[in-house]
Write a protein that holds these residues in place. Sequence first.
Motif, PDB file in Angstrom:
ATOM      1  N   ILE A 109      50.576  29.822  36.960  1.00 33.92           N
ATOM      2  CA  ILE A 109      49.444  29.799  36.036  1.00 33.92           C
ATOM      3  C   ILE A 109      49.872  30.396  34.702  1.00 33.92           C
ATOM      4  CG2 ILE A 109      47.729  29.977  37.878  1.00 33.92           C
ATOM      5  CD1 ILE A 109      47.470  32.954  37.241  1.00 33.92           C
ATOM      6  N   GLU A 110      49.042  30.170  33.694  1.00 34.49           N
ATOM      7  CA  GLU A 110      49.313  30.748  32.376  1.00 34.49           C
ATOM      8  C   GLU A 110      48.286  31.826  32.099  1.00 34.49           C
ATOM      9  OE1 GLU A 110      49.039  29.258  27.807  1.00 34.49           O
ATOM     10  OE2 GLU A 110      50.401  28.108  29.086  1.00 34.49           O
ATOM     11  N   LEU A 111      48.758  33.023  31.775  1.00 35.93           N
ATOM     12  CA  LEU A 111      47.873  34.148  31.519  1.00 35.93           C
ATOM     13  C   LEU A 111      48.328  34.841  30.243  1.00 35.93           C
ATOM     14  CD1 LEU A 111      45.442  35.514  32.914  1.00 35.93           C
ATOM     15  CD2 LEU A 111      47.045  37.126  33.926  1.00 35.93           C
ATOM     16  N   PHE A 112      47.420  34.935  29.272  1.00 38.27           N
ATOM     17  CA  PHE A 112      47.735  35.525  27.975  1.00 38.27           C
ATOM     18  C   PHE A 112      48.949  34.833  27.330  1.00 38.27           C
ATOM     19  CE2 PHE A 112      46.073  39.169  30.544  1.00 38.27           C
ATOM     20  CZ  PHE A 112      44.831  39.220  29.927  1.00 38.27           C
ATOM     21  N   GLY A 113      49.053  33.519  27.569  1.00 42.53           N
ATOM     22  CA  GLY A 113      50.139  32.756  26.979  1.00 42.53           C
ATOM     23  C   GLY A 113      51.466  32.896  27.695  1.00 42.53           C
ATOM     24  N   LEU A 114      51.488  33.603  28.828  1.00 42.02           N
ATOM     25  CA  LEU A 114      52.726  33.820  29.577  1.00 42.02           C
ATOM     26  C   LEU A 114      52.629  33.167  30.957  1.00 42.02           C
ATOM     27  CD1 LEU A 114      53.283  37.606  28.770  1.00 42.02           C
ATOM     28  CD2 LEU A 114      54.429  35.658  27.701  1.00 42.02           C
ATOM     29  N   THR A 115      53.773  32.814  31.515  1.00 45.28           N
ATOM     30  CA  THR A 115      53.824  32.186  32.830  1.00 45.28           C
ATOM     31  C   THR A 115      53.794  33.238  33.924  1.00 45.28           C
ATOM     32  OG1 THR A 115      55.152  30.368  31.936  1.00 45.28           O
ATOM     33  CG2 THR A 115      55.134  30.642  34.333  1.00 45.28           C
ATOM     34  N   ALA A 116      52.948  33.023  34.932  1.00 42.29           N
ATOM     35  CA  ALA A 116      52.854  33.943  36.063  1.00 42.29           C
ATOM     36  C   ALA A 116      52.647  33.140  37.330  1.00 42.29           C
ATOM     37  CB  ALA A 116      51.708  34.929  35.859  1.00 42.29           C
ATOM     38  N   THR A 117      52.873  33.770  38.468  1.00 39.29           N
ATOM     39  CA  THR A 117      52.647  33.105  39.748  1.00 39.29           C
ATOM     40  C   THR A 117      51.376  33.629  40.400  1.00 39.29           C
ATOM     41  OG1 THR A 117      54.031  34.744  40.880  1.00 39.29           O
ATOM     42  CG2 THR A 117      55.100  32.709  40.163  1.00 39.29           C
ATOM     43  N   LEU A 118      50.713  32.749  41.142  1.00 40.95           N
ATOM     44  CA  LEU A 118      49.500  33.146  41.849  1.00 40.95           C
ATOM     45  C   LEU A 118      49.904  33.864  43.142  1.00 40.95           C
ATOM     46  CD1 LEU A 118      46.467  32.720  41.297  1.00 40.95           C
ATOM     47  CD2 LEU A 118      46.546  30.738  42.805  1.00 40.95           C
ATOM     48  N   GLY A 119      48.982  34.499  43.775  1.00 37.59           N
ATOM     49  CA  GLY A 119      49.263  35.162  45.042  1.00 37.59           C
ATOM     50  C   GLY A 119      49.299  36.673  44.959  1.00 37.59           C
ATOM     51  N   ASN A 120      49.264  37.216  43.740  1.00 44.02           N
ATOM     52  CA  ASN A 120      49.389  38.664  43.575  1.00 44.02           C
ATOM     53  C   ASN A 120      48.212  39.434  44.179  1.00 44.02           C
ATOM     54  OD1 ASN A 120      51.854  38.579  42.015  1.00 44.02           O
ATOM     55  ND2 ASN A 120      50.630  37.777  40.340  1.00 44.02           N
ATOM     56  N   THR A 121      47.008  38.879  44.049  1.00 43.45           N
ATOM     57  CA  THR A 121      45.827  39.574  44.560  1.00 43.45           C
ATOM     58  C   THR A 121      45.854  39.672  46.082  1.00 43.45           C
ATOM     59  OG1 THR A 121      44.490  38.815  42.689  1.00 43.45           O
ATOM     60  CG2 THR A 121      43.319  39.564  44.647  1.00 43.45           C
ATOM     61  N   MET A 122      46.115  38.548  46.731  1.00 41.65           N
ATOM     62  CA  MET A 122      46.157  38.550  48.193  1.00 41.65           C
ATOM     63  C   MET A 122      47.295  39.427  48.698  1.00 41.65           C
ATOM     64  SD  MET A 122      44.692  37.656  50.922  1.00 41.65           S
ATOM     65  CE  MET A 122      43.479  36.481  50.309  1.00 41.65           C
ATOM     66  N   TYR A 123      48.431  39.378  48.007  1.00 45.27           N
ATOM     67  CA  TYR A 123      49.570  40.199  48.408  1.00 45.27           C
ATOM     68  C   TYR A 123      49.243  41.684  48.264  1.00 45.27           C
ATOM     69  CZ  TYR A 123      54.570  40.989  49.228  1.00 45.27           C
ATOM     70  OH  TYR A 123      55.777  41.362  49.756  1.00 45.27           O
ATOM     71  N   ALA A 124      48.543  42.030  47.169  1.00 49.58           N
ATOM     72  CA  ALA A 124      48.164  43.422  46.944  1.00 49.58           C
ATOM     73  C   ALA A 124      47.214  43.924  48.030  1.00 49.58           C
ATOM     74  CB  ALA A 124      47.512  43.566  45.573  1.00 49.58           C
ATOM     75  N   LEU A 127      50.400  41.988  36.412  1.00 53.30           N
ATOM     76  CA  LEU A 127      49.266  41.579  37.235  1.00 53.30           C
ATOM     77  C   LEU A 127      49.124  42.472  38.466  1.00 53.30           C
ATOM     78  CD1 LEU A 127      49.550  37.677  37.123  1.00 53.30           C
ATOM     79  CD2 LEU A 127      47.734  39.091  36.136  1.00 53.30           C
ATOM     80  N   LYS A 128      50.254  42.839  39.059  1.00 57.88           N
ATOM     81  CA  LYS A 128      50.220  43.711  40.236  1.00 57.88           C
ATOM     82  C   LYS A 128      49.716  45.104  39.870  1.00 57.88           C
ATOM     83  CE  LYS A 128      53.779  41.283  42.872  1.00 57.88           C
ATOM     84  NZ  LYS A 128      55.153  41.302  43.406  1.00 57.88           N
ATOM     85  N   TRP A 129      50.041  45.593  38.685  1.00 51.74           N
ATOM     86  CA  TRP A 129      49.526  46.872  38.196  1.00 51.74           C
ATOM     87  C   TRP A 129      48.002  46.811  38.083  1.00 51.74           C
ATOM     88  CZ3 TRP A 129      50.601  51.748  35.881  1.00 51.74           C
ATOM     89  CH2 TRP A 129      51.916  52.205  36.077  1.00 51.74           C
ATOM     90  N   ILE A 130      47.532  45.729  37.453  1.00 51.22           N
ATOM     91  CA  ILE A 130      46.092  45.577  37.239  1.00 51.22           C
ATOM     92  C   ILE A 130      45.360  45.519  38.579  1.00 51.22           C
ATOM     93  CG2 ILE A 130      44.296  44.025  36.360  1.00 51.22           C
ATOM     94  CD1 ILE A 130      46.287  43.201  34.163  1.00 51.22           C
ATOM     95  N   VAL A 131      45.881  44.696  39.497  1.00 53.13           N
ATOM     96  CA  VAL A 131      45.248  44.550  40.808  1.00 53.13           C
ATOM     97  C   VAL A 131      45.288  45.870  41.574  1.00 53.13           C
ATOM     98  CG1 VAL A 131      45.356  43.382  43.034  1.00 53.13           C
ATOM     99  CG2 VAL A 131      45.745  42.090  40.932  1.00 53.13           C
TER     100      VAL A 131
END
Length: 222
Positions: free
Chosen positions: A49-64, A202-206
């Motif tokens: 996905i694209e977040l704040f103009g940067l490329t990231a991968t989904l799955g961080n929330t479930m992993y956290a 993203l992992k920090w935020i989650v």
Amino acid sequence: MSTVIFGFIFIIINFTLFLAFYRLFGKMGLFTWIGIATILANIQVVKQIELFGLTATLGNTMYASAFLATDLLNEKYGKKDAQKAVWLGFSTLLIMIVVMQLAIQFTPHPEDFAQGSLETIFGLIPQIALGSLAAYIVSQMSDVYVFSFLKKHFPKDSQFWIRNNGSTMISQLIDTLVFTSIAFYGYEFHIWLQIFITTYILKWIVALLDTPFGYIAKKFPE
């Protein structure tokens, strides 16, 4: 709806389901959730996905949420149960990889419509599978040991946020470094760095957002 707003809604729904699962099934629910979260996170990670103009991968929330489950097991039931949960999650991931790799080898029926999609999702190249397995076991075991260490130095109930966030942020840094280094080996450095930075942010935020859910879960009867 913007990606950021939907992302926050997605996080709240995930952790609300986590609380409901723990409330309904107790300690066994935490073990089961780790298995569920491990599988879903590794399916979701193939989506970028694209977040704040940067490329990231989904799955961080479930992993956290799997890390939160491990921390709660460590907090309420002890280090041994947390370690057992880590091995359960690792075994679940290994079984999913092996079984689905075999499943996509079957010759599909001429009218089958799912083979292509299954190959896209589960046709993991060896380095991604290796990256997932290595990152999971190293980071989760690190989380257990760091949490136990912090629990000795910050034992108060009000200091749970230190134990939870401290162990998760250190272990997630290890997880992100190991996974991206193996899974995205050979990518151009600036792409790898972008994925690494955005994934860890993203992992920090989650990790910060899951803390209130951790305090709620701590109050549930054992």
